[in-house]
Design a protein around this motif. Structure first.
Motif, PDB file in Angstrom:
ATOM      1  N   PRO A 107       0.837  -1.200   0.000  1.00  0.00           N
ATOM      2  CA  PRO A 107       0.000   0.000   0.000  1.00  0.00           C
ATOM      3  C   PRO A 107       0.874   1.253   0.000  1.00  0.00           C
ATOM      4  N   LEU A 108       0.532   2.204  -0.838  1.00  0.00           N
ATOM      5  CA  LEU A 108       1.208   3.500  -0.852  1.00  0.00           C
ATOM      6  C   LEU A 108       0.192   4.578  -0.517  1.00  0.00           C
ATOM      7  N   LEU A 109       0.576   5.519   0.344  1.00  0.00           N
ATOM      8  CA  LEU A 109      -0.233   6.692   0.631  1.00  0.00           C
ATOM      9  C   LEU A 109       0.503   7.907   0.100  1.00  0.00           C
ATOM     10  N   MET A 110      -0.232   8.811  -0.560  1.00  0.00           N
ATOM     11  CA  MET A 110       0.372   9.984  -1.194  1.00  0.00           C
ATOM     12  C   MET A 110      -0.356  11.249  -0.769  1.00  0.00           C
ATOM     13  N   CYS A 111       0.395  12.336  -0.714  1.00  0.00           N
ATOM     14  CA  CYS A 111      -0.205  13.652  -0.560  1.00  0.00           C
ATOM     15  C   CYS A 111       0.716  14.675  -1.203  1.00  0.00           C
ATOM     16  N   ASP A 112       0.187  15.861  -1.452  1.00  0.00           N
ATOM     17  CA  ASP A 112       1.052  16.955  -1.892  1.00  0.00           C
ATOM     18  C   ASP A 112       1.410  17.795  -0.668  1.00  0.00           C
ATOM     19  N   ASP A 113       2.477  18.591  -0.779  1.00  0.00           N
ATOM     20  CA  ASP A 113       2.961  19.301   0.400  1.00  0.00           C
ATOM     21  C   ASP A 113       2.117  20.503   0.782  1.00  0.00           C
ATOM     22  N   LEU A 114       1.056  20.784   0.009  1.00  0.00           N
ATOM     23  CA  LEU A 114       0.101  21.826   0.382  1.00  0.00           C
ATOM     24  C   LEU A 114      -1.133  21.252   1.059  1.00  0.00           C
ATOM     25  N   GLY A 115      -1.243  19.938   1.103  1.00  0.00           N
ATOM     26  CA  GLY A 115      -2.400  19.306   1.708  1.00  0.00           C
ATOM     27  C   GLY A 115      -3.679  19.526   0.923  1.00  0.00           C
ATOM     28  N   MET A 116      -3.566  19.486  -0.416  1.00  0.00           N
ATOM     29  CA  MET A 116      -4.727  19.709  -1.274  1.00  0.00           C
ATOM     30  C   MET A 116      -5.261  18.426  -1.903  1.00  0.00           C
ATOM     31  N   ARG A 117      -4.402  17.412  -1.998  1.00  0.00           N
ATOM     32  CA  ARG A 117      -4.787  16.146  -2.622  1.00  0.00           C
ATOM     33  C   ARG A 117      -4.174  14.992  -1.852  1.00  0.00           C
ATOM     34  N   VAL A 118      -4.898  13.888  -1.796  1.00  0.00           N
ATOM     35  CA  VAL A 118      -4.387  12.669  -1.177  1.00  0.00           C
ATOM     36  C   VAL A 118      -4.772  11.480  -2.053  1.00  0.00           C
ATOM     37  N   ALA A 119      -4.006  10.397  -1.938  1.00  0.00           N
ATOM     38  CA  ALA A 119      -4.327   9.189  -2.691  1.00  0.00           C
ATOM     39  C   ALA A 119      -3.839   7.965  -1.936  1.00  0.00           C
ATOM     40  N   ALA A 120      -4.537   6.849  -2.139  1.00  0.00           N
ATOM     41  CA  ALA A 120      -4.131   5.547  -1.623  1.00  0.00           C
ATOM     42  C   ALA A 120      -3.991   4.607  -2.809  1.00  0.00           C
ATOM     43  N   VAL A 121      -2.925   3.817  -2.810  1.00  0.00           N
ATOM     44  CA  VAL A 121      -2.600   2.975  -3.957  1.00  0.00           C
ATOM     45  C   VAL A 121      -2.354   1.540  -3.501  1.00  0.00           C
ATOM     46  N   HIS A 122      -2.936   0.585  -4.231  1.00  0.00           N
ATOM     47  CA  HIS A 122      -2.720  -0.845  -3.997  1.00  0.00           C
ATOM     48  C   HIS A 122      -1.771  -1.342  -5.075  1.00  0.00           C
ATOM     49  N   ALA A 123      -0.564  -1.778  -4.663  1.00  0.00           N
ATOM     50  CA  ALA A 123       0.462  -2.152  -5.634  1.00  0.00           C
ATOM     51  C   ALA A 123       1.063  -3.508  -5.298  1.00  0.00           C
ATOM     52  N   GLY A 124       0.494  -4.562  -5.867  1.00  0.00           N
ATOM     53  CA  GLY A 124       1.175  -5.838  -5.889  1.00  0.00           C
ATOM     54  C   GLY A 124       2.117  -5.848  -7.079  1.00  0.00           C
ATOM     55  N   TRP A 125       2.732  -6.974  -7.362  1.00  0.00           N
ATOM     56  CA  TRP A 125       3.691  -6.959  -8.469  1.00  0.00           C
ATOM     57  C   TRP A 125       2.986  -6.691  -9.799  1.00  0.00           C
ATOM     58  N   ARG A 126       1.762  -7.187  -9.972  1.00  0.00           N
ATOM     59  CA  ARG A 126       1.063  -6.951 -11.229  1.00  0.00           C
ATOM     60  C   ARG A 126       0.751  -5.467 -11.421  1.00  0.00           C
ATOM     61  N   GLY A 127       0.275  -4.832 -10.350  1.00  0.00           N
ATOM     62  CA  GLY A 127      -0.013  -3.407 -10.443  1.00  0.00           C
ATOM     63  C   GLY A 127       1.236  -2.577 -10.664  1.00  0.00           C
TER      64      GLY A 127
END
Length: 244
Positions: A107-127
């Motif tokens: 699992p990857l969690l992402m955000c921008d440094d302004l706190g305007m966008r966030v995302a969660a990513v599911h990444a197995g080897w296929r992804g």
């Protein structure tokens, strides 16, 4: 309930955590905080676990649970119908909770440094091979240098054995990926954390944190599909705090 909080310099408006297997009501191989409703667990226990998670974290809304298919589609929450088939979720509005479920995949969690966008990513080897990280970074629509990424618990490089065909897919796309594989007899040990860091670096994302917990090696803390076969799912969550 044991929760893992990312150790990263995200803006205060960004809230994030990853669950472990403790603190829920499920039993047997799903004990105890199973959040997956597609693995054969009692639906009532899963619903109770999800509500317990919402209450424990004081979530502004129930997480948007994706139908994950090991692909590279990104659901922009608020634009896409829910539940939807995707392996990443992005939110621009406060109060919308992105979530991905894992039990060895990264699992990857992402955000921008302004706190305007966030995302969660599911990444197995296929992804990873299909480009789910690339798709999520593009969907963030921010300068990659302004993004922060946290790598949650996943099967570690000493436990994730794959065939030569898996290595070949990564090396064909990027020869430098070879450094994330070690020979193991006639197979290979793959480093999901290393492959993710390499891909993020290629995309211009340099602020990457986490990537320390192996799900396979810690049965008391984490579900692991590779270790147990029948098992539950953890969740990695990220959201923007509603403005008051």
């Amino acid at each position: 309930m044991e929760l893992i909080r990312p150790d990263w310099p995200a803006p205060t408006s960004v809230k994030a955590c990853c669950t472990t297997r403790s603190g829920g009501l499920s039993t047997g191989p799903f004990a105890s905080m199973n959040l997956g409703d597609h693995v054969g667990d009692d639906p009532g226990a899963v619903a109770a676990n999800r509500e317990r998670l919402r209450a424990s974290l004081g979530l502004p809304a129930m997480p948007v649970w994706l139908r994950q298919v090991h692909g590279c589609d990104v659901a922009v929450l608020g634009d896409a119908p829910a539940p939807c088939e995707a392996d990443a979720a992005l939110a621009r509005a406060p109060g919308t909770v992105c979530a991905v479920m894992t039990a060895d995949c990264l699992p990857l969690l992402m955000c921008d440094d302004l706190g305007m966008r966030v995302a969660a990513v599911h990444a197995g080897w296929r992804g990873l091979a299909a480009g789910v990280i690339d798709a999520a970074v593009a969907a963030m629509a921010s300068d990659p240098a302004r993004l922060l990424v946290w790598l949650g618990p996943a099967i570690g490089p000493d436990a994730f054995e794959v065939g030569a065909e898996v290595r070949a897919q990564f090396v064909a796309r990027d020869p430098a990926a070879a450094q994330s594989f070690r020979p193991s007899g006639d197979r290979w040990l793959a480093d999901l954390f290393g492959l993710a860091r390499q891909r993020l670096s290629r995309l211009g994302v340099s602020r990457v944190y986490g990537g320390e917990d192996c799900t396979y090696a810690q049965p008391e803390r984490f579900f692991s599909y590779r270790r147990d076969g029948v098992t539950g799912r953890m969740a990695s969550l990220i959201w923007l705090e509603p403005r008051t």
